[in-house]
Design a protein around this motif. Structure first.
Motif, PDB file in Angstrom:
ATOM      1  N   MET A  38      39.018  34.803  45.433  1.00  0.00           N
ATOM      2  CA  MET A  38      39.927  34.332  44.391  1.00  0.00           C
ATOM      3  C   MET A  38      40.200  32.840  44.546  1.00  0.00           C
ATOM      4  O   MET A  38      40.255  32.103  43.565  1.00  0.00           O
ATOM      5  N   VAL A  76      35.741  38.010  39.426  1.00  0.00           N
ATOM      6  CA  VAL A  76      36.987  37.249  39.544  1.00  0.00           C
ATOM      7  C   VAL A  76      37.081  36.279  38.376  1.00  0.00           C
ATOM      8  O   VAL A  76      36.192  35.449  38.171  1.00  0.00           O
ATOM      9  N   ALA A  94      41.156  39.758  39.915  1.00  0.00           N
ATOM     10  CA  ALA A  94      39.910  40.366  40.400  1.00  0.00           C
ATOM     11  C   ALA A  94      39.802  41.776  39.843  1.00  0.00           C
ATOM     12  O   ALA A  94      40.777  42.536  39.848  1.00  0.00           O
TER      13      ALA A  94
END
Length: 137
Positions: A38, A76, A94
């Motif tokens: 992320m 993501v 995500a």
């Protein structure tokens, strides 16, 4: 889709397959591995928007909704939600998908704050020429 929430419609900033080396003893993917993905996705958006180096300074509100298993595809998505003088807030989510299926579930989300920095490592002003903003940011 079992979670009821629809996945984003745009292209993900990052898409990877969860591998055995990324798991704990129970076969679930480490949260830190997912957090790293992320951060990379948010970093791609921050660097592109600020047209230069940008660093993470905060992660807010990270909540894990579901585990990720070996072999699942993790996508993501990262969207700019605020731009300040030197900083940017990027919403990151995500999603997981079974490798050979179509059903998706939201795994986690958070807001990442980045600061644009210059070669000297100090904050720099983000030029906000909206006519020249890259698509997908």
């Amino acid at each position: 889709m079992s979670g009821g929430e629809l996945p984003p419609t745009g292209e993900p900033a990052i898409r990877v397959v969860a591998m055995p080396a990324d798991t704990n003893a129970y076969g679930d993917i480490f949260g830190g591995w997912l957090l790293g993905l992320m951060d990379q996705a948010a970093g791609v958006v921050a660097a592109r928007y600020s047209r230069g180096r940008a660093v993470t300074i905060a992660v807010d509100g990270m909540t894990f909704h579901r585990p990720v298993k070996i072999g699942e595809v993790v996508s993501v998505y990262a969207d700019m939600i605020h731009v300040g003088r030197t900083s940017m807030k990027i919403e990151v989510a995500a999603w997981r998908r079974i490798r050979n299926g179509e059903e998706t579930d939201k795994v986690t989300h958070a807001v990442f704050t980045f600061v644009a920095i210059g070669d000297d490592g100090r904050p720099r002003v983000i030029e906000q020429d909206l006519s020249n903003t890259p698509k997908g940011v």
